[in-house]
Design a protein around this motif. Structure first.
Motif, PDB file in Angstrom:
ATOM      1  N   UNK A 285       0.840  -1.208   0.000  1.00  0.00           N
ATOM      2  CA  UNK A 285       0.000   0.000   0.000  1.00  0.00           C
ATOM      3  C   UNK A 285       0.865   1.243   0.000  1.00  0.00           C
ATOM      4  N   UNK A 286       0.287   2.333  -0.488  1.00  0.00           N
ATOM      5  CA  UNK A 286       0.882   3.652  -0.292  1.00  0.00           C
ATOM      6  C   UNK A 286      -0.040   4.438   0.627  1.00  0.00           C
ATOM      7  N   UNK A 287       0.567   5.233   1.516  1.00  0.00           N
ATOM      8  CA  UNK A 287      -0.184   6.238   2.248  1.00  0.00           C
ATOM      9  C   UNK A 287       0.398   7.591   1.880  1.00  0.00           C
ATOM     10  N   UNK A 288      -0.439   8.607   1.936  1.00  0.00           N
ATOM     11  CA  UNK A 288      -0.037   9.952   1.514  1.00  0.00           C
ATOM     12  C   UNK A 288       0.323  10.810   2.721  1.00  0.00           C
ATOM     13  N   UNK A 289       0.853  10.170   3.758  1.00  0.00           N
ATOM     14  CA  UNK A 289       1.007  10.817   5.068  1.00  0.00           C
ATOM     15  C   UNK A 289       1.951   9.989   5.922  1.00  0.00           C
ATOM     16  N   UNK A 290       2.301  10.534   7.100  1.00  0.00           N
ATOM     17  CA  UNK A 290       3.043   9.763   8.087  1.00  0.00           C
ATOM     18  C   UNK A 290       2.198   8.586   8.573  1.00  0.00           C
ATOM     19  N   UNK A 291       2.818   7.447   8.843  1.00  0.00           N
ATOM     20  CA  UNK A 291       2.109   6.294   9.409  1.00  0.00           C
ATOM     21  C   UNK A 291       1.945   6.455  10.914  1.00  0.00           C
ATOM     22  N   UNK A 292       0.961   5.771  11.444  1.00  0.00           N
ATOM     23  CA  UNK A 292       0.736   5.782  12.881  1.00  0.00           C
ATOM     24  C   UNK A 292       0.575   4.327  13.317  1.00  0.00           C
ATOM     25  N   UNK A 293       1.464   3.744  14.102  1.00  0.00           N
ATOM     26  CA  UNK A 293       2.421   4.336  15.041  1.00  0.00           C
ATOM     27  C   UNK A 293       3.858   4.511  14.533  1.00  0.00           C
ATOM     28  N   UNK A 294       4.150   4.326  13.242  1.00  0.00           N
ATOM     29  CA  UNK A 294       5.538   4.424  12.784  1.00  0.00           C
ATOM     30  C   UNK A 294       6.170   5.775  13.106  1.00  0.00           C
ATOM     31  N   UNK A 295       5.382   6.850  12.937  1.00  0.00           N
ATOM     32  CA  UNK A 295       5.902   8.199  13.176  1.00  0.00           C
ATOM     33  C   UNK A 295       6.470   8.347  14.580  1.00  0.00           C
ATOM     34  N   UNK A 296       5.807   7.696  15.533  1.00  0.00           N
ATOM     35  CA  UNK A 296       6.201   7.844  16.934  1.00  0.00           C
ATOM     36  C   UNK A 296       7.510   7.112  17.237  1.00  0.00           C
ATOM     37  N   UNK A 297       7.979   6.251  16.323  1.00  0.00           N
ATOM     38  CA  UNK A 297       9.320   5.677  16.522  1.00  0.00           C
ATOM     39  C   UNK A 297      10.341   6.274  15.564  1.00  0.00           C
ATOM     40  N   UNK A 298       9.888   6.853  14.454  1.00  0.00           N
ATOM     41  CA  UNK A 298      10.841   7.402  13.479  1.00  0.00           C
ATOM     42  C   UNK A 298      11.234   8.841  13.848  1.00  0.00           C
ATOM     43  N   UNK A 299      10.268   9.689  14.160  1.00  0.00           N
ATOM     44  CA  UNK A 299      10.625  11.091  14.446  1.00  0.00           C
ATOM     45  C   UNK A 299      11.530  11.262  15.665  1.00  0.00           C
ATOM     46  N   UNK A 300      11.425  10.409  16.719  1.00  0.00           N
ATOM     47  CA  UNK A 300      12.391  10.573  17.810  1.00  0.00           C
ATOM     48  C   UNK A 300      13.843  10.354  17.371  1.00  0.00           C
ATOM     49  N   UNK A 301      14.067   9.733  16.194  1.00  0.00           N
ATOM     50  CA  UNK A 301      15.432   9.522  15.708  1.00  0.00           C
ATOM     51  C   UNK A 301      15.976  10.737  14.966  1.00  0.00           C
ATOM     52  N   UNK A 302      15.096  11.703  14.678  1.00  0.00           N
ATOM     53  CA  UNK A 302      15.532  12.864  13.890  1.00  0.00           C
ATOM     54  C   UNK A 302      16.482  13.721  14.734  1.00  0.00           C
ATOM     55  N   UNK A 303      17.678  13.949  14.201  1.00  0.00           N
ATOM     56  CA  UNK A 303      18.652  14.772  14.935  1.00  0.00           C
ATOM     57  C   UNK A 303      18.736  16.188  14.365  1.00  0.00           C
ATOM     58  N   UNK A 304      18.071  16.426  13.230  1.00  0.00           N
ATOM     59  CA  UNK A 304      18.020  17.783  12.663  1.00  0.00           C
ATOM     60  C   UNK A 304      16.693  18.424  13.074  1.00  0.00           C
ATOM     61  N   UNK A 305      16.470  19.647  12.595  1.00  0.00           N
ATOM     62  CA  UNK A 305      15.293  20.422  13.005  1.00  0.00           C
ATOM     63  C   UNK A 305      14.148  20.165  12.011  1.00  0.00           C
ATOM     64  N   UNK A 306      13.074  19.517  12.478  1.00  0.00           N
ATOM     65  CA  UNK A 306      11.962  19.159  11.575  1.00  0.00           C
ATOM     66  C   UNK A 306      11.329  20.403  10.948  1.00  0.00           C
ATOM     67  N   UNK A 307      11.118  21.434  11.766  1.00  0.00           N
ATOM     68  CA  UNK A 307      10.482  22.644  11.252  1.00  0.00           C
ATOM     69  C   UNK A 307      11.325  23.284  10.143  1.00  0.00           C
ATOM     70  N   UNK A 308      12.643  23.315  10.369  1.00  0.00           N
ATOM     71  CA  UNK A 308      13.535  23.910   9.353  1.00  0.00           C
ATOM     72  C   UNK A 308      13.502  23.069   8.075  1.00  0.00           C
ATOM     73  N   UNK A 309      13.467  21.751   8.215  1.00  0.00           N
ATOM     74  CA  UNK A 309      13.425  20.866   7.038  1.00  0.00           C
ATOM     75  C   UNK A 309      12.158  21.083   6.227  1.00  0.00           C
ATOM     76  N   UNK A 310      11.030  21.168   6.912  1.00  0.00           N
ATOM     77  CA  UNK A 310       9.763  21.338   6.190  1.00  0.00           C
ATOM     78  C   UNK A 310       9.691  22.738   5.571  1.00  0.00           C
ATOM     79  N   UNK A 311      10.179  23.737   6.273  1.00  0.00           N
ATOM     80  CA  UNK A 311      10.164  25.086   5.677  1.00  0.00           C
ATOM     81  C   UNK A 311      11.025  25.134   4.428  1.00  0.00           C
ATOM     82  N   UNK A 312      12.174  24.442   4.446  1.00  0.00           N
ATOM     83  CA  UNK A 312      13.016  24.401   3.237  1.00  0.00           C
ATOM     84  C   UNK A 312      12.227  23.749   2.094  1.00  0.00           C
ATOM     85  N   UNK A 313      11.526  22.656   2.392  1.00  0.00           N
ATOM     86  CA  UNK A 313      10.730  21.983   1.349  1.00  0.00           C
ATOM     87  C   UNK A 313       9.652  22.927   0.814  1.00  0.00           C
ATOM     88  N   UNK A 314       8.999  23.637   1.724  1.00  0.00           N
ATOM     89  CA  UNK A 314       7.906  24.535   1.300  1.00  0.00           C
ATOM     90  C   UNK A 314       8.429  25.703   0.464  1.00  0.00           C
TER      91      UNK A 314
END
Ligand code: AMP
Ligand code: GLY
Length: 427
Positions: A285-314
């Protein structure tokens, strides 16, 4: 510093908002409708309905929100990103048209067929008799999927012909999934371990996250009905990195390039649900979004700034995403008794004491289906998946020990959880 509106109310949105606030770029996060458990992390729940786009846009104007993150599938498929963009707000997520990659299994299958993306062989049916004839011709095991959204519950993995026929009866004759069941995709059964590959996507560019593995069945040992997901961990050591690289080449790249070529570019989070078969990774399957509960184990591994990353994408700039690739994160969902078929809500939620492992392991509770108790002093369970406890440790076993120690020392009367999250990594 930015003010962000996150749309959604689950553990996934709690984790997204919490991760945004961990970074430097975002100073304030509102979450609509959110849940009262989020307040402990400084997130502001906003009591507005997901279906009232104009009220949400008015709120964003009023609070001078800088950008919007749309978490769940329904608002994406209903065009919330299009509506916020039309109102002048940068919104991160696919448009209504691009979200069809999740909203319609037929759309996703036809897209994969056009770009030779490995997936289970399938056929689509809109009537009972033809679907039965196909099952009899193909034999079992075989997989029956209601087209459209059925909150992860529209899928039957039938190990024998009788269960396949029973599932088709449920869909066509008893209309179990309403409109979502007027069409059915019948799929080849894929043998192998499942994993989730999520990527930040902008047009034909993508940035992969570490892979994770969900536990869809309600009970220990993968028994019981399919749920929205009862726990997850990341990384998945038994899936070789070569399989992930192959999935990026043969699945993510052609799919997002195909969407650009068809004038339907995808921007947002693309989630590929994959099975590592003997012939390489294939899409379930494809989902068009973050998975739940996957997000709750993947985002804690992020060592960079999520807000800065998304703003760069936007803003059309090059984002930076970096990850803790060494340690394991693991999370266990606590659900209301009876979930998913006969959910009984109302359980009192007692405090989960994470303090002993908070500093070293970042142990954290993410809330999902919770509401304020009548006196407003406590939280009570208000839907199927209530909350999730997540931690980070050197190994799957260490992470399990931390979480089960907390869960086993907390009163969870009226709720239940699986005791074996991560078991496939230690078999
Ligand atoms: P889905 O909602 O499409 O993710 O499917 C729910 C669950 O059914 C998946 O997480 C898999 O465990 C299983 N499943 C779905 N499609 C297949 C398939 N073609 N072969 C084997 N298992 C499948
Ligand atoms: N965990 C599967 C999903 O979010 O659909």
């Amino acid at each position: 510093m930015s003010r962000v509106l996150v749309i959604g109310s689950g553990g996934r949105e709690h984790a997204i908002a919490h991760t945004l606030l961990r970074g430097e770029r975002v100073s304030e996060v509102f979450c609509a409708p959110g849940n009262p458990g989020m307040k402990a992390d400084g997130i502001v729940p906003v009591n507005l309905s997901l279906s009232n786009h104009s009220a949400l846009i008015d709120f964003a104007r009023d609070k001078q929100i800088d950008w919007v993150f749309v978490g769940p599938e329904n608002p994406l498929i209903e065009g919330m990103v299009d509506d916020f963009q039309a109102a002048g707000f940068p919104a991160f997520g696919p448009t209504r048209k691009a979200a069809q990659i999740e909203g319609s299994k037929t759309f996703a299958k036809e897209l994969m067929q056009r770009y030779n993306v490995p997936t289970a062989a399938y056929a689509t049916f809109d009537n009972f008799d033809a679907s039965i004839a196909y099952v009899q011709e193909q034999g079992a095991p075989i997989v029956i999927k209601a087209d459209g959204l059925a909150a992860g519950k529209g899928v039957t993995v039938a190990m024998d012909e009788d269960s396949a026929i029973a599932a088709l009866k449920d869909i066509f004759l008893d209309h179990r999934f309403g409109a979502a069941g007027s069409r059915v995709v019948i799929e080849e059964f894929l043998e192998g371990q499942e994993f989730s590959l999520m990527c930040f996507v902008r047009g034909d560019e993508f940035w992969s996250m570490p892979i994770s593995q969900d536990h869809k069945r309600a009970y220990d040992g993968d028994e019981g009905p399919n749920t929205g997901g009862m726990g997850a961990y990341s990384p998945v050591p038994q899936i070789p990195s070569s399989a992930v690289a192959q999935a990026e080449e043969t699945i993510i790249k052609p799919v997002i390039a195909g969407m650009v070529a068809e004038d339907n570019p995808f921007t947002g989070i693309l989630y590929a649900g994959l099975i590592a078969t003997a012939d390489g990774p294939k899409v379930i399957e494809f989902n068009a979004r973050f998975g739940d509960p996957e997000t709750e184990v993947v985002l804690p591994k992020l060592t960079s700034d999520l807000g800065a990353g998304i703003e760069a994408l936007l803003h059309g700039e090059e984002p930076v995403f970096s990850w803790d690739e060494e340690r394991t994160t693991l999370a266990v969902v606590v659900a209301s008794e009876g979930y998913p078929d006969k959910t009984v809500t109302g359980a009192a939620i007692h405090e989960f004491d994470c303090s002993a492992t908070q500093a070293e392991h970042g142990t954290h509770v993410y809330y999902a289906g919770v509401a304020d108790s009548e006196d407003g002093d406590d939280l009570v369970a208000s839907s199927g998946r209530v909350l999730l406890v997540q931690t980070t440790a050197d190994t799957v076993q260490d992470a399990q020990n931390i979480i089960y120690d907390i869960l086993d020392h907390t009163d969870t009367t009226g709720m239940f959880y699986r005791h074996d999250i991560g078991f496939k990594a230690i078999q």
